[in-house]
Design a protein around this motif. Sequence first.
Motif, PDB file in Angstrom:
ATOM      1  N   LEU A   5       0.795  -1.158   0.085  1.00 52.15           N
ATOM      2  CA  LEU A   5       0.116   0.169  -0.003  1.00 52.15           C
ATOM      3  C   LEU A   5       0.695   1.208  -0.013  1.00 52.15           C
ATOM      4  O   LEU A   5       0.351   2.124  -0.504  1.00 52.15           O
ATOM      5  CB  LEU A   5      -1.156  -0.034   1.009  1.00 52.15           C
ATOM      6  CG  LEU A   5      -2.223  -0.510   1.265  1.00 52.15           C
ATOM      7  CD1 LEU A   5      -2.818  -0.498   2.439  1.00 52.15           C
ATOM      8  CD2 LEU A   5      -3.093   0.010   0.098  1.00 52.15           C
ATOM      9  N   LEU A   8       1.113   3.211  -3.066  1.00 50.57           N
ATOM     10  CA  LEU A   8       0.388   3.743  -3.844  1.00 50.57           C
ATOM     11  C   LEU A   8      -0.292   4.952  -3.403  1.00 50.57           C
ATOM     12  O   LEU A   8      -0.390   5.341  -2.243  1.00 50.57           O
ATOM     13  CB  LEU A   8      -1.018   2.595  -3.529  1.00 50.57           C
ATOM     14  CG  LEU A   8      -0.695   1.242  -3.890  1.00 50.57           C
ATOM     15  CD1 LEU A   8      -1.880   0.335  -3.716  1.00 50.57           C
ATOM     16  CD2 LEU A   8       0.244   0.905  -5.170  1.00 50.57           C
ATOM     17  N   THR A   9      -0.688   5.628  -4.335  1.00 54.32           N
ATOM     18  CA  THR A   9      -1.397   7.240  -4.019  1.00 54.32           C
ATOM     19  C   THR A   9      -2.760   7.326  -4.761  1.00 54.32           C
ATOM     20  O   THR A   9      -2.980   6.575  -5.832  1.00 54.32           O
ATOM     21  CB  THR A   9      -0.261   8.277  -4.489  1.00 54.32           C
ATOM     22  OG1 THR A   9      -0.467   8.205  -5.968  1.00 54.32           O
ATOM     23  CG2 THR A   9       0.745   8.365  -3.830  1.00 54.32           C
ATOM     24  N   LEU A  10      -3.650   8.037  -4.143  1.00 53.14           N
ATOM     25  CA  LEU A  10      -4.804   8.285  -4.685  1.00 53.14           C
ATOM     26  C   LEU A  10      -5.482   9.497  -4.671  1.00 53.14           C
ATOM     27  O   LEU A  10      -5.364  10.256  -3.598  1.00 53.14           O
ATOM     28  CB  LEU A  10      -6.015   7.309  -3.825  1.00 53.14           C
ATOM     29  CG  LEU A  10      -7.406   7.302  -4.395  1.00 53.14           C
ATOM     30  CD1 LEU A  10      -7.414   6.644  -5.606  1.00 53.14           C
ATOM     31  CD2 LEU A  10      -8.383   6.649  -3.128  1.00 53.14           C
ATOM     32  N   HIS A  11      -5.951  10.019  -5.715  1.00 48.25           N
ATOM     33  CA  HIS A  11      -6.337  11.265  -5.917  1.00 48.25           C
ATOM     34  C   HIS A  11      -7.961  10.952  -5.815  1.00 48.25           C
ATOM     35  O   HIS A  11      -8.581  10.190  -6.509  1.00 48.25           O
ATOM     36  CB  HIS A  11      -6.123  12.010  -7.273  1.00 48.25           C
ATOM     37  CG  HIS A  11      -4.918  12.452  -7.288  1.00 48.25           C
ATOM     38  ND1 HIS A  11      -4.353  13.642  -7.052  1.00 48.25           N
ATOM     39  CD2 HIS A  11      -3.583  11.659  -7.859  1.00 48.25           C
ATOM     40  CE1 HIS A  11      -3.038  13.835  -7.150  1.00 48.25           C
ATOM     41  NE2 HIS A  11      -2.777  12.745  -7.747  1.00 48.25           N
ATOM     42  N   GLU A  26      -1.328  15.378 -13.759  1.00 49.37           N
ATOM     43  CA  GLU A  26      -0.738  14.538 -12.689  1.00 49.37           C
ATOM     44  C   GLU A  26      -0.555  13.047 -13.191  1.00 49.37           C
ATOM     45  O   GLU A  26      -0.368  12.330 -12.398  1.00 49.37           O
ATOM     46  CB  GLU A  26      -1.793  14.529 -11.535  1.00 49.37           C
ATOM     47  CG  GLU A  26      -1.841  15.854 -10.663  1.00 49.37           C
ATOM     48  CD  GLU A  26      -0.590  16.624 -10.155  1.00 49.37           C
ATOM     49  OE1 GLU A  26       0.206  15.441  -9.754  1.00 49.37           O
ATOM     50  OE2 GLU A  26      -0.434  17.455 -10.433  1.00 49.37           O
ATOM     51  N   LEU A  32     -10.309   4.420 -10.886  1.00 48.61           N
ATOM     52  CA  LEU A  32     -10.784   3.370  -9.902  1.00 48.61           C
ATOM     53  C   LEU A  32     -12.303   3.635 -10.021  1.00 48.61           C
ATOM     54  O   LEU A  32     -12.704   4.842  -9.775  1.00 48.61           O
ATOM     55  CB  LEU A  32     -10.347   3.775  -8.639  1.00 48.61           C
ATOM     56  CG  LEU A  32      -9.003   3.263  -8.163  1.00 48.61           C
ATOM     57  CD1 LEU A  32      -8.938   3.139  -6.762  1.00 48.61           C
ATOM     58  CD2 LEU A  32      -8.871   1.599  -8.655  1.00 48.61           C
ATOM     59  N   ARG A  51      -0.618   4.610  -9.207  1.00 54.33           N
ATOM     60  CA  ARG A  51      -1.169   6.018  -8.898  1.00 54.33           C
ATOM     61  C   ARG A  51      -2.443   6.080  -9.726  1.00 54.33           C
ATOM     62  O   ARG A  51      -2.694   5.628 -10.673  1.00 54.33           O
ATOM     63  CB  ARG A  51      -0.141   7.149  -9.416  1.00 54.33           C
ATOM     64  CG  ARG A  51       1.205   7.107  -8.867  1.00 54.33           C
ATOM     65  CD  ARG A  51       2.192   8.200  -9.659  1.00 54.33           C
ATOM     66  NE  ARG A  51       1.766   9.534  -9.453  1.00 54.33           N
ATOM     67  CZ  ARG A  51       1.205  10.247 -10.469  1.00 54.33           C
ATOM     68  NH1 ARG A  51       1.126   9.699 -11.566  1.00 54.33           N
ATOM     69  NH2 ARG A  51       1.078  11.454 -10.196  1.00 54.33           N
ATOM     70  N   PHE A  52      -3.512   6.291  -8.573  1.00 53.44           N
ATOM     71  CA  PHE A  52      -4.643   6.145  -8.937  1.00 53.44           C
ATOM     72  C   PHE A  52      -5.586   7.380  -8.894  1.00 53.44           C
ATOM     73  O   PHE A  52      -5.478   8.330  -8.123  1.00 53.44           O
ATOM     74  CB  PHE A  52      -5.504   5.013  -8.048  1.00 53.44           C
ATOM     75  CG  PHE A  52      -4.386   3.969  -8.368  1.00 53.44           C
ATOM     76  CD1 PHE A  52      -3.478   3.385  -7.520  1.00 53.44           C
ATOM     77  CD2 PHE A  52      -5.130   2.698  -9.230  1.00 53.44           C
ATOM     78  CE1 PHE A  52      -2.725   2.177  -7.554  1.00 53.44           C
ATOM     79  CE2 PHE A  52      -4.323   1.651  -9.346  1.00 53.44           C
ATOM     80  CZ  PHE A  52      -3.228   1.159  -8.647  1.00 53.44           C
ATOM     81  N   ASP A  54      -9.596   8.230  -8.064  1.00 55.83           N
ATOM     82  CA  ASP A  54     -11.207   7.591  -7.740  1.00 55.83           C
ATOM     83  C   ASP A  54     -12.151   8.235  -8.363  1.00 55.83           C
ATOM     84  O   ASP A  54     -12.296   9.559  -8.225  1.00 55.83           O
ATOM     85  CB  ASP A  54     -11.219   7.714  -6.191  1.00 55.83           C
ATOM     86  CG  ASP A  54     -12.507   7.164  -5.726  1.00 55.83           C
ATOM     87  OD1 ASP A  54     -13.074   7.541  -4.706  1.00 55.83           O
ATOM     88  OD2 ASP A  54     -13.245   6.402  -6.520  1.00 55.83           O
TER      89      ASP A  54
ATOM     90  N   GLU B 104       4.874  -5.256   4.562  1.00 53.73           N
ATOM     91  CA  GLU B 104       5.356  -4.858   3.072  1.00 53.73           C
ATOM     92  C   GLU B 104       6.696  -5.321   2.998  1.00 53.73           C
ATOM     93  O   GLU B 104       7.165  -5.567   1.959  1.00 53.73           O
ATOM     94  CB  GLU B 104       5.142  -3.269   3.176  1.00 53.73           C
ATOM     95  CG  GLU B 104       3.607  -2.946   2.973  1.00 53.73           C
ATOM     96  CD  GLU B 104       3.409  -1.792   2.363  1.00 53.73           C
ATOM     97  OE1 GLU B 104       4.589  -0.781   2.187  1.00 53.73           O
ATOM     98  OE2 GLU B 104       2.215  -1.106   2.387  1.00 53.73           O
TER      99      GLU B 104
ATOM    100  N   PRO C   6      -1.358  13.535  -3.755  1.00 53.27           N
ATOM    101  CA  PRO C   6      -2.576  14.286  -3.916  1.00 53.27           C
ATOM    102  C   PRO C   6      -2.973  14.973  -2.512  1.00 53.27           C
ATOM    103  O   PRO C   6      -2.551  14.594  -1.718  1.00 53.27           O
ATOM    104  CB  PRO C   6      -3.454  12.791  -3.631  1.00 53.27           C
ATOM    105  CG  PRO C   6      -2.390  11.740  -3.633  1.00 53.27           C
ATOM    106  CD  PRO C   6      -1.296  12.301  -3.798  1.00 53.27           C
TER     107      PRO C   6
END
Lengths: 274, 703, 170
Positions: A5, A8-11, A26, A32, A51-52, A54, B104, C6
């Motif tokens: 995890l 991982l990054t989420l906007h 970006e 997703l 890199r995701f 939402d 991890e 973000p």
Amino acid sequence: MRTALSGLTLHEPRTVGTALRLLRTEGPLTPLAGCTDVYVQLQFGTLAAARFLDLSRLSALRRIRVRDETLVIGALATYTDLVRSRLVRRRLPMLVAAAREVGGPQIRHRGTIGGNIATGSPAGDALPVLAAAEAVVVLASSDGERRVPFTQFYTGYRASVLRPDELILAVEVPPLEGAQWFRKVGTRAAQAISKVVMAAVRGPRMRVALGSVAPMVVRVPRTEAALAAGAPIAEAQRVLGEEIQPIDDVRSTADYRRQVAMNLLARFWADTGG
Amino acid sequence: MGIVGTNVPRVDGPAKVRGTARYVDDITFPGMLHGRTIRTTIPCGRITDLRFESDPAGFTVVDWRDIPGENCITHITDDQPCLVRSEVRHVAEPVLLLAHEDREALLGARVHIAYERGQPLLDPLRSTRFHKEVLIEQGDLARGFRAADLVVEGEYRTGHQEHAYIEPNGVIAVPEPNGGVTVYGSLQCPYFVHHALTRLLGLPDGLVRVVQTEVGGAFGGKEDYPSVIAGHAALLALKAKRPVKLVYDRAEDMWATTKRHPSIVRHRTGVTKRGKLVAMEIEVILDGGAYVTLSPVVLSRSCLHAAGAYRCPHVHVEGRAVFTNTPPNGAFRGFGAPQTQFAIEAHMDRVAEALGMDPARLRLLNALRPGDTTATGQTIGADCSALAVLREAVRRSGWRRKRAAWRGTNKGIGLALFRHGAGFTGSGEERLASRCSLATSERGVRILVASTEMGQGAHTTLAQIVADSLGIPFEQVEVAVPDTAEVPNSGPTVASRTCMVVGRILERCAHEMREGLGGLAPAEHFRLHGPLVVTKQYEPPPGVAWDEEHYRGDAYPTFAWGCDVAEVEYDPDTYEVKPTKLTLVQEFGRPINPVLALGQIEGGTAQAVGWALTEHVVMRDGGMANAQLTDYTIPTTLDTPRLATVMLENPYAHGPFGAKGVGELPFNGPAPAIVNALRHLGIDVREIPALPERVMEAARGRA
Amino acid sequence: MAARKPAAPGPVAFTLNGGAVEMDAHPMARLLDVLREDLRLTGTKEGCGEGECGACTVLLDGDPVCSCLVPLAQVRGREVVTIEGLGGDHPLQRAFVEEGGAQCGACTPGMILAAVALPKHATLAEVRTGLAGNLCRCTGYEAIYRAIEKANKPSAVRRQPPGGSVEPKE
């Protein structure tokens, strides 16, 4: 889960405009929606992306409506939304039939039609329907919208004309004339990946589309032409057998896929009038 | 009016429906590390280089040199190493163990393994290396075939089957201050694990403790395999000096752990034109995989059931369990008997076809009756219900009418007659010398056995037996957690033995305790005198004799009997076979708890439907290529047929309250019944799973 | 141009079993892991991690979903119900115990929640379709159907004769 995890990054954009801007500035970002494909890949550790974006809060993309006789289905419409929609049931019943066959209830409550299109698996259950319905995919980027006929959307195995900074907004389905037919043959009765999946329309224009028999969903124009020309069904079956290129894999064999596709063609023909 | 025979709700039910039952992955210990197993990716060869390439900080790394005792997983032989030293015999063979606090970091650990590849042996028919051979002979085969009017030959095959318990394998090993270790885990046989650990770790019995956690399904898949995972976790825990949790995800579990033995069974059968079996020549080949593990016992049971539920004066069964470079196969509900009974029952329908005879009638003529002898020379007694189950199944299913009416349609009906020996084969129970204890307690009495609850209802049924044997209310009986520090070794929870064998010993404990209580209620006696403990050991039923060397005598003290009738619908477009209804008639003495017994029948049946139709282990280069639930398809609610179940009673004199074993019997019938239903509609299938792809091939030859 | 991290929308606030919760975990953490590890609600089980078995089923705004496929970020502002939220004495919970709907129990929490979401007075066909995303390896499903029927009609007399027979209702 076999993916870390921390990498991982989420906007989480709240508007379509913001989402498109993020994709432009970006990127690359993996959108997703229902996560029923992406999270399986994360589970197995087979996803290179980290890199995701939402999409789940872009509720405008979930609407199903009719505009000038065209059925417009938002990309975030779930399979459950499709099954419950009176508009889809009336205008595109073969899509309801397909939606009913996807996974089980849990997957149907989450999986989206946009996700099915974006993932572009050759086994995607809704894809032959969209191909046979000659849907149009509505794409958007920061520069604006463009429309791509569904039959020109895919360029190869899990490859499409979708650009990295674009989102699928909706699919537009023009009115269909004729009897609609759908059949999925899976590895079991529910929660199954298709081994052969077929959508067909018998009308002034014959349309037959198949999944799981080629690297991507396909229409079969020579078979359609044979049907339209009034050839005996056995002849159309023979043409179909030559027109598709199924393979052997863990789920099934090329021989089976070919034979069953041919059988389904005859079944379609008999079911829609003989 | 007692509690035996009633549907008292299962004792573990409330916790399970509330989500408070504690399975191993629900449990944590302070300071706990997570474990990971590094495995081979080739089926055969040698490791030439092995390097841990990540920053070692925080890692515990274990290889074969860290093993304090013997580098082996003990079952029957010592051929299976706990960790690979250099020789690789199968894909997914464990090489290196890692532990780290951070999952991890564990996930990201890089291990380099280089191999020198060998030529794997993957075809069991070409294997000349046998884990075990068995020969069963009765009469004179040549004479039998001379008396035959007709000879029918056939070869029948079954594939691997994956247990697919919903809870994967997992354990937590906790190092103890005294230098020992406690292992908590999802397992069927705490003492199997205990024995394996004492040898692996070089520790005395008293320093190893094994405790069963709530088990989310097992079906034999947690009978021998837990010795492997427990050994791994214990090695890590002892080296790290911290608790280590080792839980497999689904993909690892499917790829690396045991499966049902694939089989190839060949029949050559002589029959008179009137339908009497006069000669049966049977060859049984089981693919055991790369190590012996339990193959000898699976082979034994498969051969002892190979001639089916029939009498025949001249029988010759030759069996072998062979080596291949695949992960070792192991116990799975039925344990060899489903494979050979699939073959005999599919074959009997072909014999019936050759004779132009109704398949039910052929069974009727040849089914074992009291007074008959089996191929090992066992005299069948009044505890045999072959005819009763057959007649009831034929009657209740509407067999005759449907057999005639459905001819030429896409509906088929087929049957299978079968049995299952309860308890360990031959002298196995004597060798186990199981011991059980009953102790008075504050609540009443405590049952102390190593038998595990894994969903089958063992703890509830044993409590029912004890309650009635003592004449006390059910609520006063509790069952101790199977913990080797607390309970005696009542043997493994396998072989349909728990109710019949362990329950019987507990019945005797209860009778003795009853006398010792002097009229007091157990809780009262406990308060006044402290704990009263009664321990008893297995005693074989009178008149049971087995010659292990010559494979003659009473293979099992008793058998349970069944007859299944399967109705199917066939789709000629897709070659799919939909089982619409199964009629199941089963006799297992009598049910201690009908709801729980019904659960075994219905559950075992559904698993067998999957084995017959949709469960396909795809092997590529010696390993399972479809090791995920997406692609290994067990039946969903839309794949299972309706079930009509009849439980016939035939109380067994040496079982508690007349009970035999029921856990495995139901698995033996559905697959051949379904394949015989396909034969009824003209499709000749001799291999399962009868995937649509295979049915298509067979259908191309359909009249 | 280097990608920016973000803008953090903050901890994820949602309703869990009727109560307000705020989780500060990674937005892409699986809801399953947040429930089991951060919130110590271990009733929801992981059977496969790939959305096939349904053992991880929770109700999201009343709909059964596989929590192994739901990122924490996506439950923002929504209602989650786990097996712990049923109270322990729900008619389905009682019926599952009495009718043998639970054997090993691993599929049970997910199965019960999926059953909660079934239409009231569901036909057998609707029950089967509604539970098609929940795998059970122990029961063969029949006892689960009986349990659901019993929960819906507790006064119905069910025939369970010892040593007798059980016929399916057509």
